[in-house]
Scaffold this active site. Structure first.
Site, PDB file in Angstrom:
ATOM      1  N   SER A 137      65.217  41.058  47.169  1.00  0.00           N
ATOM      2  CA  SER A 137      66.544  40.453  47.327  1.00  0.00           C
ATOM      3  C   SER A 137      66.509  38.935  47.478  1.00  0.00           C
ATOM      4  CB  SER A 137      67.287  41.109  48.498  1.00  0.00           C
ATOM      5  OG  SER A 137      67.471  42.496  48.245  1.00  0.00           O
ATOM      6  N   GLY A 145      64.250  40.534  41.107  1.00  0.00           N
ATOM      7  CA  GLY A 145      64.824  41.648  40.355  1.00  0.00           C
ATOM      8  C   GLY A 145      66.248  41.329  39.923  1.00  0.00           C
ATOM      9  N   GLY A 146      67.218  41.847  40.686  1.00  0.00           N
ATOM     10  CA  GLY A 146      68.634  41.731  40.307  1.00  0.00           C
ATOM     11  C   GLY A 146      69.068  40.327  39.930  1.00  0.00           C
ATOM     12  N   ASN A 152      61.827  40.183  37.049  1.00  0.00           N
ATOM     13  CA  ASN A 152      61.570  41.567  36.623  1.00  0.00           C
ATOM     14  C   ASN A 152      62.909  42.186  36.221  1.00  0.00           C
ATOM     15  OD1 ASN A 152      60.910  44.250  36.353  1.00  0.00           O
ATOM     16  ND2 ASN A 152      60.502  44.593  38.529  1.00  0.00           N
ATOM     17  N   TRP A 153      63.075  42.365  34.921  1.00  0.00           N
ATOM     18  CA  TRP A 153      64.378  42.851  34.438  1.00  0.00           C
ATOM     19  C   TRP A 153      64.547  44.352  34.635  1.00  0.00           C
ATOM     20  CZ3 TRP A 153      65.617  40.177  29.056  1.00  0.00           C
ATOM     21  CH2 TRP A 153      65.588  38.794  29.227  1.00  0.00           C
ATOM     22  N   LYS A 154      63.497  45.043  34.947  1.00  0.00           N
ATOM     23  CA  LYS A 154      63.540  46.509  35.108  1.00  0.00           C
ATOM     24  C   LYS A 154      64.168  47.147  33.858  1.00  0.00           C
ATOM     25  CE  LYS A 154      63.780  45.740  40.020  1.00  0.00           C
ATOM     26  NZ  LYS A 154      64.031  46.285  41.330  1.00  0.00           N
ATOM     27  N   GLU A 212      56.185  42.745  48.389  1.00  0.00           N
ATOM     28  CA  GLU A 212      57.573  43.191  48.239  1.00  0.00           C
ATOM     29  C   GLU A 212      57.841  44.331  49.219  1.00  0.00           C
ATOM     30  OE1 GLU A 212      59.155  42.159  44.092  1.00  0.00           O
ATOM     31  OE2 GLU A 212      58.215  44.100  43.926  1.00  0.00           O
ATOM     32  N   GLY A 263      66.227  45.470  46.090  1.00  0.00           N
ATOM     33  CA  GLY A 263      67.501  45.950  45.552  1.00  0.00           C
ATOM     34  C   GLY A 263      68.495  46.372  46.622  1.00  0.00           C
ATOM     35  N   HIS A 277      54.311  48.128  41.020  1.00  0.00           N
ATOM     36  CA  HIS A 277      55.653  47.917  41.575  1.00  0.00           C
ATOM     37  C   HIS A 277      56.056  49.152  42.381  1.00  0.00           C
ATOM     38  CE1 HIS A 277      59.965  47.347  41.854  1.00  0.00           C
ATOM     39  NE2 HIS A 277      59.737  46.069  41.637  1.00  0.00           N
ATOM     40  N   GLU A 287      58.655  50.793  42.540  1.00  0.00           N
ATOM     41  CA  GLU A 287      59.380  51.831  41.774  1.00  0.00           C
ATOM     42  C   GLU A 287      58.416  52.665  40.939  1.00  0.00           C
ATOM     43  OE1 GLU A 287      62.227  49.128  40.075  1.00  0.00           O
ATOM     44  OE2 GLU A 287      63.072  48.825  42.072  1.00  0.00           O
TER      45      GLU A 287
HETATM   46  C1  PEP Z   1      61.799  43.720  42.427  1.00  0.00           C
HETATM   47  O1  PEP Z   1      62.153  44.778  41.942  1.00  0.00           O
HETATM   48  O2  PEP Z   1      60.650  43.307  42.225  1.00  0.00           O
HETATM   49  C2  PEP Z   1      62.744  42.998  43.258  1.00  0.00           C
HETATM   50  C3  PEP Z   1      62.297  42.073  44.046  1.00  0.00           C
HETATM   51  O3  PEP Z   1      64.083  43.372  43.145  1.00  0.00           O
HETATM   52  P1  PEP Z   1      65.345  42.658  43.867  1.00  0.00           P
HETATM   53  O4  PEP Z   1      65.163  41.174  43.727  1.00  0.00           O
HETATM   54  O5  PEP Z   1      66.531  43.159  43.114  1.00  0.00           O
HETATM   55  O6  PEP Z   1      65.319  43.100  45.294  1.00  0.00           O
END
Ligand code: PEP
Length: 253
Positions: free
Chosen positions: A214, A235-236, A9-11, A168, A174, A96, A98
């Protein structure tokens, strides 16, 4: 059959040049390294068509980061399931944390979105998970149960089999803090048992449940080795080819 999946997920990251470069790097990586799992990406909506052009053989799944709960009409800024179907996207991330936190999305909205996505032949990645306060209060099992029931349990057995669930925990997104493999496994098994109680074990055994929060190159392998964890929503660490590749390789070992 439960599918093994690593989804990035590039956000809201990367300009068009950087996005194209990462898509290309991923394609090259994929061609040179046959993966033991499916690889999906969810770039910003603006770049979905670019991904579609680059991945013309569908070797990498292409997902929107969200889609509207409405079919069409005066909903400025939204993209519809119909639009995603028309560019032959693979699916959409739905619910999600967010989107829930900043855009007031609820499980009732998720339910509408999941249904619309399925009607258009798209794969929904439905996200759920508890806050830190809820976990500290020992409410995590109950919270995830309610989320799953409201968002998914109006679906038929045939429909729910096509949904991918991403657990999640919000406190792990994040933040650099990851649920321990045991904590994640507990919730994944819980979600699967809820599905089994409602739809039967056979249906539950077909559903892929991803962990997100993470996931990094150094913890992916252990997380993915848990019996009820079928991959990750990343994500990141999906923003750099080397990190994302090492996470994909968490399935190869
Ligand atoms: C996400 O936003 O779905 C996620 C898992 O982010 P991160 O890996 O950065 O915690």
């Amino acid at each position: 059959m439960r599918r093994k999946i690593v989804a990035g997920n590039w956000k809201m990251n990367k300009n068009v040049i950087d996005a194209q470069q990462l898509m290309f790097q991923l394609l090259q990586y994929k061609k040179n390294n046959p993966a033991s799992c499916e690889v999906w990406i969810a770039p910003p909506a603006l770049y979905l068509l670019m991904a579609k052009d680059l991945y013309e053989n569908n070797e990498i799944g292409i997902f929107a980061q969200d889609m509207s709960a409405h079919e069409s009409g005066a909903y400025t800024g939204e993209i519809s399931a119909d639009m995603l179907e028309s560019i032959e996207a693979t699916g959409a991330i739905i619910g999600h944390s967010e989107r829930r936190q900043y855009h007031g999305e609820t499980d009732a909205h998720c339910n509408q979105k999941v249904k619309l996505a399925l009607d258009k032949g798209l794969t929904p990645i439905y996200c759920n998970g508890e806050t830190l306060e809820q976990r500290k209060a020992g409410q995590h099992l109950e919270v995830v149960k309610n989320q799953t029931e409201v968002a998914l349990f109006t679906l038929s057995a045939e429909e729910i089999k096509k949904v991918v669930i991403a657990y999640e925990p919000i406190w792990a997104i994040g933040t650099g803090e990851t649920a321990t493999p045991a904590q994640a496994q507990e919730i994944h098994a819980h979600i699967r048992s809820l599905i089994a109680a409602k739809y039967g074990q056979e249906v539950a055994d077909e559903i892929s449940i991803l962990y997100g929060g993470s996931v990094k190159p150094d913890n992916a392998k252990e997380i993915f080795s848990q019996p009820d964890i079928d991959g990750g929503l990343i994500g990141g660490a999906a923003l750099k080819i080397d990190d994302f590749a090492k996470i994909i390789e968490g399935f190869n070992a």
